[in-house]
Write an enzyme that holds these catalytic residues in place. Sequence first.
Site, mmCIF file in Angstrom:
data_model
loop_
_atom_site.group_PDB
_atom_site.id
_atom_site.type_symbol
_atom_site.label_atom_id
_atom_site.label_comp_id
_atom_site.label_asym_id
_atom_site.label_seq_id
_atom_site.Cartn_x
_atom_site.Cartn_y
_atom_site.Cartn_z
ATOM 1 N N GLU A 167 51.705 23.294 10.566
ATOM 2 C CA GLU A 167 52.424 22.187 10.037
ATOM 3 C C GLU A 167 53.044 22.431 8.748
ATOM 4 O O GLU A 167 52.820 21.969 7.789
ATOM 5 C CB GLU A 167 51.335 21.086 9.813
ATOM 6 C CG GLU A 167 50.646 20.770 11.317
ATOM 7 C CD GLU A 167 49.890 19.291 11.210
ATOM 8 O OE1 GLU A 167 49.693 18.976 10.016
ATOM 9 O OE2 GLU A 167 49.322 19.031 12.123
ATOM 10 N N GLU A 351 46.944 20.566 18.508
ATOM 11 C CA GLU A 351 46.158 19.641 17.946
ATOM 12 C C GLU A 351 46.718 18.172 18.522
ATOM 13 O O GLU A 351 47.885 17.638 18.446
ATOM 14 C CB GLU A 351 46.418 19.412 16.425
ATOM 15 C CG GLU A 351 45.859 20.418 15.554
ATOM 16 C CD GLU A 351 45.915 20.188 14.109
ATOM 17 O OE1 GLU A 351 46.113 19.299 13.753
ATOM 18 O OE2 GLU A 351 45.917 21.369 13.451
HETATM 19 C C1 FCB Z 1 46.643 17.767 10.858
HETATM 20 C C2 FCB Z 1 46.082 18.948 10.441
HETATM 21 C C3 FCB Z 1 44.534 19.163 10.448
HETATM 22 C C4 FCB Z 1 43.912 17.709 10.302
HETATM 23 C C5 FCB Z 1 44.615 16.868 11.232
HETATM 24 C C6 FCB Z 1 44.021 15.317 11.194
HETATM 25 O O1 FCB Z 1 47.793 17.493 10.064
HETATM 26 O O2 FCB Z 1 46.800 20.248 10.993
HETATM 27 O O3 FCB Z 1 44.173 20.228 9.562
HETATM 28 O O4 FCB Z 1 43.742 17.414 9.186
HETATM 29 O O5 FCB Z 1 45.672 16.683 10.902
#
Ligand code: FCB
Length: 435
Positions: A167, A351
């Site tokens: 990210e 994620e």
């Molecule tokens: C993302 C991050 C992770 C976590 C989630 C909720 O932005 O990569 O570390 O904090 O959000």
Amino acid sequence: MFGSRREEFGEDFVFGAATSAFQIEGVGDGRGSSIWDTFAATPGNVVDGSDGLVACDHFNRWPEDLDLVRDGGFGAYRFSIAWPRVLPEGKGPPRDAGLDFYDRLIDGMLERGIAPYATLYHWDLPSALQDLGGWQNRDVARWFSDYADLIGRRFGDRLAATATLNEPWCSAWLSHVLGKHAPGLRDYRAGARAMHHLMLAHGNGIAALRAAGVRNLGIVLNLEKCEPATPSPEDAFAANLWADVFNRFYLGAVYRGAYPAELVQRLEDFLPAGWEADLPAIHQKLDWCGINYYTRALMRHDPAGGLFPTTKVDGPLEKTDLDWEIYPKGLTDLLVEVSRDYTDLPIHVTENGMAEVPGIDDPRRVRFYEEHLRAILAAKAAGANVAGYFAWSLLDNFEWAEGYLKRFGIVEVDFATQKRTPRSSYRAFQELLRR
Ligand code: FCB
């Protein structure tokens, strides 16, 4: 339980659970300081005043945590390596005890039949490098590629997949322009430099990993589905500008070797001189594409925004415990867009998950996962090359500026006792993935 069936995703589809080092490990037997240690120690930066010194004590409890990954039926585990654990000063001599920890962890995955998906940088920059300007200093690209070389040589033969950065929008904009994450700056020049140097570090990191013989390389980008708050042309402009800032800068750099023209115009005065010459080094051949998805961004034109006259509005959809709108369709749309406009590489949703109020029974989270799994099937049906899905997160953990108050785990962690308790959402994955 989920309504979808394992077979619908295809035999080779990867299911995994994800975490990151700073959020779960704790200090353990020692590591260098990172920007998140000092940021968290500064009052006002983390809502509950907490820090990452103990977190989930994963440094000591990793065998139990890997058992949870295996018993959940997951074939893969996405974790990150703490740069300051292996290089306490960010560069220079490595710390053997730190390297040994990741040896144990990676071997522990392999022994359990879990494919290791490593991320090199999930936000814990060594403080010693921040002292030298951190992501604002062009040298960070070299420090990062030296670190990548170390990791590649030591662990590369045992990793199923490796990502350079997690990210970069958060490491750049959220941290250097909005000031909400470490190092907490609010400055366009710092932000633009961080954006460019992160991309250069990614490119150099990929080159170093390849040279060390590491296979299956990628990067993890977080994307938001940017939509206008009203049908007005002004709001359409605002949503489009935000998509440049959030999504297209990184997608363009990584998959096309170009930054969006309109965004570059706005940032021109702040980008480091000669940035164009770095684009070929940034535009490396990759093997897979990582996308994190949580929510959409509903944007409206905001004349008070100065150079970036765009602002987020509170949307009408059902929200998570972090007030993020639940919008599975955005995931389908983004997967289709990325496959169509940027890359035909296999995409891993690295994620996806939701913050929910505490409790073992989490029916809303079960529904969230079910709807997003359906969104993936819809994207696949529309031609997107989706190859994997990782739940964020295996464990409740240190949720950055939210501290320990917001819970993303499919496994509950009682931070007073460190007891792990699987939630209904974990059971739902277990049921889906049962052989
Ligand atoms: C993302 C991050 C992770 C976590 C989630 C909720 O932005 O990569 O570390 O904090 O959000």
